[in-house]
Design a protein around this motif. Sequence first.
Motif, PDB file in Angstrom:
ATOM      1  N   SER A 146      -9.480 -13.540   7.974  1.00  0.00           N
ATOM      2  CA  SER A 146      -9.472 -13.960   6.564  1.00  0.00           C
ATOM      3  C   SER A 146     -10.825 -13.811   5.889  1.00  0.00           C
ATOM      4  O   SER A 146     -11.099 -14.478   4.883  1.00  0.00           O
ATOM      5  CB  SER A 146      -8.969 -15.410   6.425  1.00  0.00           C
ATOM      6  OG  SER A 146      -7.651 -15.526   6.925  1.00  0.00           O
ATOM      7  N   GLU A 147     -11.682 -12.956   6.438  1.00  0.00           N
ATOM      8  CA  GLU A 147     -12.947 -12.686   5.762  1.00  0.00           C
ATOM      9  C   GLU A 147     -12.679 -11.969   4.432  1.00  0.00           C
ATOM     10  O   GLU A 147     -11.737 -11.198   4.318  1.00  0.00           O
ATOM     11  CB  GLU A 147     -13.854 -11.793   6.616  1.00  0.00           C
ATOM     12  CG  GLU A 147     -14.072 -12.273   8.030  1.00  0.00           C
ATOM     13  CD  GLU A 147     -13.136 -11.606   9.017  1.00  0.00           C
ATOM     14  OE1 GLU A 147     -13.598 -11.275  10.126  1.00  0.00           O
ATOM     15  OE2 GLU A 147     -11.944 -11.422   8.675  1.00  0.00           O
ATOM     16  N   PHE A 148     -13.536 -12.231   3.463  1.00  0.00           N
ATOM     17  CA  PHE A 148     -13.537 -11.451   2.231  1.00  0.00           C
ATOM     18  C   PHE A 148     -14.342 -10.177   2.482  1.00  0.00           C
ATOM     19  O   PHE A 148     -15.500 -10.235   2.889  1.00  0.00           O
ATOM     20  CB  PHE A 148     -14.191 -12.227   1.087  1.00  0.00           C
ATOM     21  CG  PHE A 148     -13.214 -12.812   0.111  1.00  0.00           C
ATOM     22  CD1 PHE A 148     -12.155 -12.063  -0.384  1.00  0.00           C
ATOM     23  CD2 PHE A 148     -13.361 -14.114  -0.327  1.00  0.00           C
ATOM     24  CE1 PHE A 148     -11.266 -12.597  -1.280  1.00  0.00           C
ATOM     25  CE2 PHE A 148     -12.472 -14.663  -1.226  1.00  0.00           C
ATOM     26  CZ  PHE A 148     -11.410 -13.901  -1.707  1.00  0.00           C
ATOM     27  N   ILE A 149     -13.728  -9.024   2.226  1.00  0.00           N
ATOM     28  CA  ILE A 149     -14.439  -7.745   2.310  1.00  0.00           C
ATOM     29  C   ILE A 149     -14.484  -7.198   0.895  1.00  0.00           C
ATOM     30  O   ILE A 149     -13.445  -6.852   0.323  1.00  0.00           O
ATOM     31  CB  ILE A 149     -13.720  -6.771   3.248  1.00  0.00           C
ATOM     32  CG1 ILE A 149     -13.495  -7.412   4.622  1.00  0.00           C
ATOM     33  CG2 ILE A 149     -14.522  -5.478   3.384  1.00  0.00           C
ATOM     34  CD1 ILE A 149     -12.638  -6.574   5.548  1.00  0.00           C
ATOM     35  N   ILE A 157     -20.775  -2.485   0.662  1.00  0.00           N
ATOM     36  CA  ILE A 157     -19.731  -3.384   1.156  1.00  0.00           C
ATOM     37  C   ILE A 157     -20.371  -4.690   1.604  1.00  0.00           C
ATOM     38  O   ILE A 157     -21.347  -4.692   2.356  1.00  0.00           O
ATOM     39  CB  ILE A 157     -18.991  -2.760   2.363  1.00  0.00           C
ATOM     40  CG1 ILE A 157     -18.375  -1.406   1.994  1.00  0.00           C
ATOM     41  CG2 ILE A 157     -17.941  -3.731   2.908  1.00  0.00           C
ATOM     42  CD1 ILE A 157     -17.236  -1.494   1.028  1.00  0.00           C
ATOM     43  N   GLN A 158     -19.812  -5.811   1.172  1.00  0.00           N
ATOM     44  CA  GLN A 158     -20.257  -7.132   1.607  1.00  0.00           C
ATOM     45  C   GLN A 158     -19.087  -7.852   2.258  1.00  0.00           C
ATOM     46  O   GLN A 158     -18.014  -7.978   1.667  1.00  0.00           O
ATOM     47  CB  GLN A 158     -20.787  -7.952   0.438  1.00  0.00           C
ATOM     48  CG  GLN A 158     -21.301  -9.331   0.845  1.00  0.00           C
ATOM     49  CD  GLN A 158     -21.952 -10.084  -0.310  1.00  0.00           C
ATOM     50  OE1 GLN A 158     -21.876  -9.650  -1.455  1.00  0.00           O
ATOM     51  NE2 GLN A 158     -22.589 -11.196  -0.016  1.00  0.00           N
ATOM     52  N   ILE A 159     -19.287  -8.321   3.492  1.00  0.00           N
ATOM     53  CA  ILE A 159     -18.262  -9.068   4.214  1.00  0.00           C
ATOM     54  C   ILE A 159     -18.707 -10.512   4.324  1.00  0.00           C
ATOM     55  O   ILE A 159     -19.796 -10.802   4.823  1.00  0.00           O
ATOM     56  CB  ILE A 159     -18.025  -8.461   5.607  1.00  0.00           C
ATOM     57  CG1 ILE A 159     -17.623  -6.984   5.482  1.00  0.00           C
ATOM     58  CG2 ILE A 159     -16.949  -9.247   6.363  1.00  0.00           C
ATOM     59  CD1 ILE A 159     -17.491  -6.270   6.814  1.00  0.00           C
ATOM     60  N   ILE A 160     -17.884 -11.416   3.847  1.00  0.00           N
ATOM     61  CA  ILE A 160     -18.206 -12.846   3.843  1.00  0.00           C
ATOM     62  C   ILE A 160     -17.221 -13.551   4.760  1.00  0.00           C
ATOM     63  O   ILE A 160     -16.011 -13.555   4.507  1.00  0.00           O
ATOM     64  CB  ILE A 160     -18.122 -13.423   2.425  1.00  0.00           C
ATOM     65  CG1 ILE A 160     -19.004 -12.611   1.468  1.00  0.00           C
ATOM     66  CG2 ILE A 160     -18.529 -14.894   2.419  1.00  0.00           C
ATOM     67  CD1 ILE A 160     -18.771 -12.933   0.012  1.00  0.00           C
TER      68      ILE A 160
END
Length: 371
Positions: A146-149, A157-160
């Motif tokens: 459920s990470e935000f990509i 690209i930022q993965i949170i």
Amino acid sequence: MKKLYFYLPFFVLYFGYSQGDEKQLNSIDEELSFYLLDTELGLSNNYVNNIVQDSLGFIWIGTPEGLNRYDGTKFTVYKKGDLRENQNLSNNFIRQLSLINKGKLVIATDEGLNIYDPRKETFEILNEQNGLIGNNISCFEFGAQSEFIVGIYDRGIQIIDNNNKSTIYSYSPDNISSLSSNKITCMARQADSLLWVGTKENGLNKINFKTKKVTRILLNKNSDVSSLQVDALYIGKEGNLWVGSNEGVHVLTHKGNILRLKKSLIEGNGLSDNNVLCFEEDNLGKLWIGTRNGGLNIINKSEFLGQESNFSVKWLLPTDDGSSIFNRTVSALRRDRDGNMWIGTSTGLNFVNPNGEPVRLLKKNIHAYIA
């Protein structure tokens, strides 16, 4: 004869079928009937960027001038500045929509991510002020955990993750193992570990989350990767990656092959246009392909993937009589839960039932009735 009525603004549509006749029309040569919903009927802007359907059946449409919810009879429009604090979009230019848990709608805009809670009718904003590396959101995906990509145009690209820890992938001129460009246009996650990333001018990239490795994918043997603009990525049911570019369609099969489909001057032999903007599968095994200047193309996936001799491409070029789409630019495609296709164009939203059932205009009357 069983009768089912379906209501759209200004239209009363009738779908008729006999319970004793279960035959489906599988040929892409069957005549279809298209219907148009546009600004005259309440859509906020005629250029449609993205379409989704929620669990209640509402159709949500993203445009350059706000968010629209269609309930089958009318549009409800959400715009920046329309409501009080925490009940506003951060920006009206919407690029992508997606649904997450409890019916929340995630919205990519030019000024951050918006998360709309329909129960509270509030918008939560995620932008540079609370952790993003940029506000111009071109696309987003969700990871296996459920990470935000988030694809941020000109930033990468930022993965949170769930602990708000960020991982950044970006272009480095001195590192061929970096992204080929920061001008991110689209993304598609495949299984748990792969992320495909399309760019504006520098082709396709693959990120392996397990190894943290970035690979630049060369789709054309005799072409520089930098010449390819990737506008659409779609993972088919068989696990193949469909790539829509300014040089037609490329398919990376699960067997490791690359298949190509490009423009032809002869109808049926290839695409009507090389600029491919979107994909969607219907319930009959057909892949619908939206182009920038050539309208809608429909193919039988199994025939194409099997390289069968009888393979052909159905061209649906624009008309104004309902026998085809209403505009040559098809920018968004979405199959609803009943199998109907919603088509975003630059002159409004088109609707069609691809099953070939007799969809007929019975009455031009905004006051629908139930029989």
